[in-house]
Design an enzyme around this catalytic site. Structure first.
Site, short mmCIF file in Angstrom:
data_model
loop_
_atom_site.label_atom_id
_atom_site.label_comp_id
_atom_site.label_asym_id
_atom_site.label_seq_id
_atom_site.Cartn_x
_atom_site.Cartn_y
_atom_site.Cartn_z
N GLY A 8 56.44 82.28 92.41
CA GLY A 8 57.26 82.27 93.62
C GLY A 8 57.10 80.96 94.38
N GLY A 9 56.30 80.99 95.42
CA GLY A 9 56.15 79.83 96.33
C GLY A 9 55.96 78.49 95.63
CD GLU A 59 59.66 89.50 97.04
OE1 GLU A 59 60.68 88.84 96.72
OE2 GLU A 59 58.52 89.00 97.05
CD GLU A 88 56.07 88.97 90.07
OE1 GLU A 88 55.91 87.74 90.07
OE2 GLU A 88 56.94 89.53 90.74
CB SER A 140 48.93 83.98 94.71
OG SER A 140 49.39 84.68 95.85
N GLY A 174 52.73 86.31 97.29
CA GLY A 174 52.90 85.57 98.54
C GLY A 174 51.70 85.64 99.47
CG ASN A 220 61.63 85.20 92.13
OD1 ASN A 220 62.74 84.89 92.59
ND2 ASN A 220 61.07 86.37 92.37
CD1 TRP A 221 63.05 78.59 92.26
CD2 TRP A 221 65.04 77.78 92.91
NE1 TRP A 221 63.25 77.40 91.61
CE2 TRP A 221 64.47 76.89 91.98
CE3 TRP A 221 66.30 77.49 93.44
CZ2 TRP A 221 65.11 75.71 91.59
CZ3 TRP A 221 66.94 76.31 93.05
CH2 TRP A 221 66.34 75.43 92.13
CE LYS A 222 59.05 85.81 95.41
NZ LYS A 222 57.88 86.50 95.93
CG HIS A 238 60.54 90.59 92.50
ND1 HIS A 238 60.02 90.85 93.75
CD2 HIS A 238 59.85 89.53 92.01
CE1 HIS A 238 59.04 89.97 93.98
NE2 HIS A 238 58.93 89.16 92.94
P1 13P Z 1 54.23 84.05 94.79
O1 13P Z 1 53.98 83.14 93.62
O2 13P Z 1 54.81 83.34 95.98
O3 13P Z 1 53.02 84.88 95.13
O4 13P Z 1 55.37 85.08 94.34
C1 13P Z 1 55.22 85.76 93.15
C2 13P Z 1 56.48 86.44 92.83
O5 13P Z 1 56.88 87.40 93.48
C3 13P Z 1 57.28 85.92 91.71
O6 13P Z 1 58.28 86.80 91.36
#
Ligand code: 13P
Length: 249
Positions: A234-235, A97, A167, A213, A173, A10-12, A95
């Protein structure tokens, strides 16, 4: 039959279109796998160049969001049909967010899930508790409510083809991954919830990811759990490490 693992990035809100194409080139050889489905969920503006950049590879493209209406006066929104036409196969829905910052409620998410399925997209439906909810001991109640509300009117056959991502919000994050036991416990609970709502076959077919994470160092242990069918990353999906997560064994 064993479920096939699925690892999605997930590149966000990261990567301009040119950076996106560069990242695809960097990851191309690293994410090759016969055993794992690999997906890049990318910002809307990156979809077309990324679809082009991954042509002929094992990578599928996902969107990070969509709207449930087919077309019309919804300034700024993107429809499921537009995503399909652009070559998108998956779409992240709900998600945390989007739930938190953009106030997306389960009633809206239910409409999005149904529309995505109707259009032929695979929804990656996200759920997860806050730290306060975990500390209050209501994690599974909360997640069951999310799953039940988001899947109203969705058939067993449709659920079989879906992906659900657990999640925990406090692990996103933060570098603070849920323990393997915590992650497995909730993913198992989600499968039990699906079995109650539908049947055992459906529960055994649906793929459940863990996200929060996920890194090259914890992926192997997490993905080895009986109810964890891969990860939503994510990251770590924005760097070469993503290749190590895909090839976690
Ligand atoms: P991180 O891997 O950066 O914690 O993010 C997880 C995430 O929200 C994937 O959708």
């Amino acid at each position: 039959m064993a479920r096939r693992k699925i690892v999605a990035g997930n590149w966000k809100m990261n990567m301009t279109p040119s950076q996106a194409v560069e990242l695809c080139a960097t990851l191309k050889d690293l994410v090759v796998s016969d055993e794992v489905d690999v997906v890049y969920c990318v910002p809307a503006i990156d979809i077309i160049p990324v679809v082009e950049a991954v042509k002929g590879t094992n990578v599928a493209v996902g969107a990070e969001n969509m709207y449930f209406e087919a077309k019309g006066a919804y300034t700024g929104e993107i429809s499921a049909e537009m995503l399909v036409d652009a070559g998108v196969k998956y779409v992240i829905i709900g998600h945390s967010e989007r739930r938190d910052y953009f106030k997306e409620c389960d009633c809206l998410l239910n409409k999005k899930v149904k529309k995505a399925l109707e259009a032929g997209l695979v929804p990656i439906l996200c759920c997860g508790e806050s730290l306060e909810q975990r500390e209050m001991g209501v994690t599974m109640d909360w997640i069951r409510l999310q799953i039940k509300s988001d899947l109203v009117g969705v058939t067993a056959d449709q659920v079989k083809g879906m992906v659900i991502a657990y999640e925990p919000i406090w692990a996103i994050g933060t570098g603070k991954t849920a323990t393997t036991e915590q992650a497995e416990e909730v993913c198992k609970g989600i499968r039990e919830c699906i079995a109650e709502m539908y049947d055992t076959d459906t529960a055994e077919a649906v793929r459940i990811q863990y996200g929060g994470s996920v890194s090259a160092s914890n992926a192997a242990e997490l993905f080895a759990q009986p109810n964890i069918d891969g990860g939503l990353v994510g990251g770590a999906s924005l760097k070469a490490d993503f290749g190590k997560i895909v090839n976690y064994k």
